[in-house]
Design a protein around this motif. Structure first.
Motif, PDB file in Angstrom:
ATOM      1  N   UNK A  74       0.828  -1.214   0.000  1.00 58.87           N
ATOM      2  CA  UNK A  74       0.000   0.000   0.000  1.00 58.87           C
ATOM      3  C   UNK A  74       0.857   1.256   0.000  1.00 58.87           C
ATOM      4  N   UNK A  75       2.061   1.160   0.584  1.00 53.52           N
ATOM      5  CA  UNK A  75       2.879   2.386   0.610  1.00 53.52           C
ATOM      6  C   UNK A  75       3.390   2.729  -0.792  1.00 53.52           C
ATOM      7  N   UNK A  76       3.556   1.717  -1.655  1.00 55.20           N
ATOM      8  CA  UNK A  76       3.926   2.020  -3.050  1.00 55.20           C
ATOM      9  C   UNK A  76       2.826   2.856  -3.709  1.00 55.20           C
ATOM     10  N   UNK A  92       0.201   4.585 -12.513  1.00 53.44           N
ATOM     11  CA  UNK A  92      -0.175   3.189 -12.377  1.00 53.44           C
ATOM     12  C   UNK A  92       0.915   2.277 -12.942  1.00 53.44           C
ATOM     13  N   UNK A  93       1.486   2.648 -14.065  1.00 48.79           N
ATOM     14  CA  UNK A  93       2.555   1.826 -14.655  1.00 48.79           C
ATOM     15  C   UNK A  93       3.801   1.838 -13.774  1.00 48.79           C
ATOM     16  N   UNK A  94       4.092   2.985 -13.185  1.00 48.28           N
ATOM     17  CA  UNK A  94       5.213   3.063 -12.249  1.00 48.28           C
ATOM     18  C   UNK A  94       4.964   2.162 -11.040  1.00 48.28           C
ATOM     19  N   UNK A 116       6.578  -5.182  -8.944  1.00 47.29           N
ATOM     20  CA  UNK A 116       7.357  -6.321  -9.445  1.00 47.29           C
ATOM     21  C   UNK A 116       8.718  -6.427  -8.745  1.00 47.29           C
ATOM     22  N   UNK A 117       9.244  -5.279  -8.352  1.00 47.91           N
ATOM     23  CA  UNK A 117      10.554  -5.264  -7.671  1.00 47.91           C
ATOM     24  C   UNK A 117      10.460  -5.700  -6.225  1.00 47.91           C
ATOM     25  N   UNK A 164       4.875 -12.162  -5.388  1.00 48.58           N
ATOM     26  CA  UNK A 164       5.264 -13.333  -6.148  1.00 48.58           C
ATOM     27  C   UNK A 164       4.832 -13.235  -7.606  1.00 48.58           C
ATOM     28  N   UNK A 165       3.678 -12.627  -7.808  1.00 48.35           N
ATOM     29  CA  UNK A 165       3.098 -12.646  -9.152  1.00 48.35           C
ATOM     30  C   UNK A 165       2.026 -11.568  -9.289  1.00 48.35           C
ATOM     31  N   UNK A 166       2.077 -10.805 -10.383  1.00 52.31           N
ATOM     32  CA  UNK A 166       0.945  -9.924 -10.686  1.00 52.31           C
ATOM     33  C   UNK A 166       0.034 -10.726 -11.610  1.00 52.31           C
ATOM     34  N   UNK A 167      -1.074 -11.220 -11.077  1.00 56.54           N
ATOM     35  CA  UNK A 167      -1.929 -12.138 -11.831  1.00 56.54           C
ATOM     36  C   UNK A 167      -2.710 -11.418 -12.925  1.00 56.54           C
TER      37      UNK A 167
END
Lengths: 432, 432
Positions: free
Chosen positions: A366-368, A404-406, A412-413, A418-421
């Protein structure tokens, strides 16, 4: 005029439909244009092939010039498909003073402005209602009905195959591959479904719609496209749970002088007028500053609906001929094209993640979002069968595409992710 | 042309909207018609009243002849309402060679054919898109888009007030009287709501739509009308339970050469495209033999949507002026009017009865239906709180109106039937 002569390029299902409608409605056409309407010649590849419609063998030709150079032919109707050769044929027809009606979205999405300009120079009509959403008179709706308004948003379900697949997936809870096969067996999807399921067909239609609706030359390359092949049953289930329906939506949005045109799988609030468009049906939702919300609904394809749209265009051409005003109805783009950058495109997003079920993971994630000033509308966290993992589903409030893309890159980092479904755009309430 | 001059009859909310749109979109109008568009004079009742829009005091007049006899005025826009006086004004305008745009459904439903004929004789345009379903370009849709098809059925939610009331009743489970008051407080219903809730407003619009769609002079008196005042919460609940939504539906149905036009509360299958039209929105569903199902959706009223439709018509008039083809677009009815008799009108019906809970009652009731060869799609029987009584709810298969009315008479005669609580037409699946 003693009669109006038609040259038909192509005699597939749509072409056969055109021949049938002209025969069946001859009286009505006479009533409207005051003289008989006759199909004089038909271009086909194979002169000897069995046809769905009875056509005199002498009317068939394999040589396009038999039509394009025939001085008696007033109107060329193009239902053969294809791009490069077809463009050459239609330019020749227009340069020879023939009016043109086409159902060809592939052609119009690429060479529309060039052909319209050729039509205008030759005092000819070029009508293409059937190229977008077959049986729906949406182009006339944009040109005529909203002539005194400013259109700011268009959203379209403009591909029947994908809407059929998504409706079935949603109703049956079946997987994409399974439903695609079913659609192919029923003839709703082609054996090579790429252009449909990857969103290209929808993108072509959105290029045509936005060029007209925003009075701006939008090229196919300007349309951001994502198809439906990665949609899973889980995504549909979560969508339902949160009050959304999954649709492949073409969006054309204007704010100030800048526009965004895209096609992507979208979770649509169930209260939105487009959410109830089912099966192979199409619909285009148009928001005008003065008129507010309107929607045009109907069959997006099919030989008879498409042929009906073609003959409606033909009637338009013939009325103009009678009045002597051909070539004056093309609306030339009024504004310079200005596309929005990623930091100017705002939307809500649905995101589904698999994460390690550890202390601090949720806070890290959430902090991202908060670092990018993006907040949440809805959050679900659920344990997964696989030990030590959890599933997080969230819907953001409005965020810029750039942010959103950032955020996706940062997620991912993160070691705990584990996975962005899956990730989808969300279109909110019916009130825009 | 140096400029095009408008005379405006009426300066209420729609008239003010027209003035605003013409000012705001002057550049766009210039682009489309090639010269400035100027409102020259405005007819009002009270010269000194405060207005929603800033209009030069010198432009106002209380004398219609200041507009109707002004040789400089090209187009008269009528948004004053009323029937008899207004008809006289518009005939005078047309006889003086002025084109007319009107938003007046009351007038067009009664004097439409007469005024259209006057327009045609004087080489003038008479456009009335705004008279049906304000912001929806449905009349153009019928004339242009479906020019080569045969329309066999139109179904419309064409009154926003009643749709608002029925939507609220359905969502809140509230009673009619309560929701009507809420609608009046919100400005969605007038203090005297009779014309809306009794279905007269919808009937006028259906007369206009069917005249155009069937090319036949349908008078207001030809439209059978029933309003929404007797609908109860119980009816909505039972409807929901059986998969239907209650809507006030105008139906225009053609079979062979004969037509039926009516307006009544209808239980609509939830899968029907019209079933998801909510709140004050309007929609018209059109079935054409070739095109199949189409639907036009949008705001049915409101000053800006209606004003937008008026200005779209104005643009149509002005384009015709530029091309020199005014007075040629009116489509004269092609067919003689033939109305269906009661034994030719087929539909399904919902019926709710209170009966004595005695041996043989159910058999007696069902035998009345079978005597008229009418069978059932759905039957529910439930005990009532009141002792010795039961409630029967049933939905028939297709029955002729004649048979159904005979059945109702026979049921009333049956001693075991205490009360026929309600009866509604049912419109089936989305596939007609």
């Amino acid at each position: 005029m003693e009669s109006i002569s038609i040259g038909l390029l192509g005699l597939g299902t749509v072409g056969s439909g055109v021949v049938q409608i002209i025969e069946k409605h001859q009286d009505k056409l006479m009533h409207q244009v005051g003289c008989p309407v006759v199909v004089k010649k038909v271009l086909v590849k194979n002169l000897d092939k069995e046809r769905a419609v009875k056509v005199d063998r002498n009317m068939l030709t394999a040589n396009p010039d038999d039509i394009l150079n025939d001085n008696d032919i007033d109107v060329v109707i193009e239902v053969m498909g294809g791009i490069e050769d077809t463009r050459d044929h239609l330019k020749k027809a227009l340069n020879n003073g023939k009016h043109v009606v086409t159902a060809n979205k592939d052609l119009m999405a690429v060479y529309g402005p060039e052909l319209l300009s050729a039509a205008s120079q030759n005092g000819c009509d070029l009508f293409y209602e059937a190229s977008v959403a077959g049986g729906i008179p949406i182009l006339r709706g944009l040109v005529d009905g909203l002539a005194s308004d400013r259109i700011t948003k268009m959203m379209g379900i403009v591909n029947g195959t994908t809407n059929f697949i998504l409706t079935k997936m949603s109703k049956q809870g079946s997987a994409y591959e399974e439903v695609l096969k079913e659609a192919q067996d029923l003839g709703y999807a082609e054996s090579d479904p790429t252009a449909d399921v990857e969103g290209l067909d929808a993108a072509r239609k959105m290029a045509i719609l936005s060029t007209l609706g925003f009075s701006m030359n939008i090229d196919l390359d300007d349309v951001k496209v994502k198809g439906i092949t990665e949609i899973t049953e889980e995504d549909l289930q979560y969508g339902k749970q949160l009050g959304y329906t999954m649709k492949l939506i073409g969006i054309a949005h204007r704010e100030g002088e800048k526009v965004e045109v895209s096609v992507q799988p979208t979770l649509l609030a169930e209260s939105h007028p487009l959410a109830s468009v089912q099966d192979e049906y199409n619909a285009v939702y148009v928001y005008g500053e003065a008129v507010g919300e309107t929607m045009f609904y109907g069959p997006g394809a099919g030989s008879l609906p498409t042929a009906t749209a073609v003959v409606s265009d033909l009637v338009g051409v013939m009325k103009n001929m009678r009045l002597g005003v051909n070539g004056k109805s093309a609306v030339t783009p009024q504004y310079e094209k200005k596309l929005k950058d990623a930091d100017e495109i705002y939307a809500k997003y649905f995101l589904r993640l698999h994460v390690k079920d550890e202390v601090g993971t949720f806070a890290n994630i959430t902090s991202i979002f908060s670092d990018h000033h993006v907040s949440f509308e809805k959050i679900l966290q659920l344990p997964l069968k696989e030990k030590g993992l959890a599933e997080i589903v969230l819907v953001t409030h409005q965020a810029s595409l750039q942010d959103y893309e950032d955020i996706l890159v940062n997620l991912r980092d993160l070691p705990a992710v584990q996975n962005i479904k899956s990730s989808y755009r969300v279109e909110g309430s019916a009130r825009v």
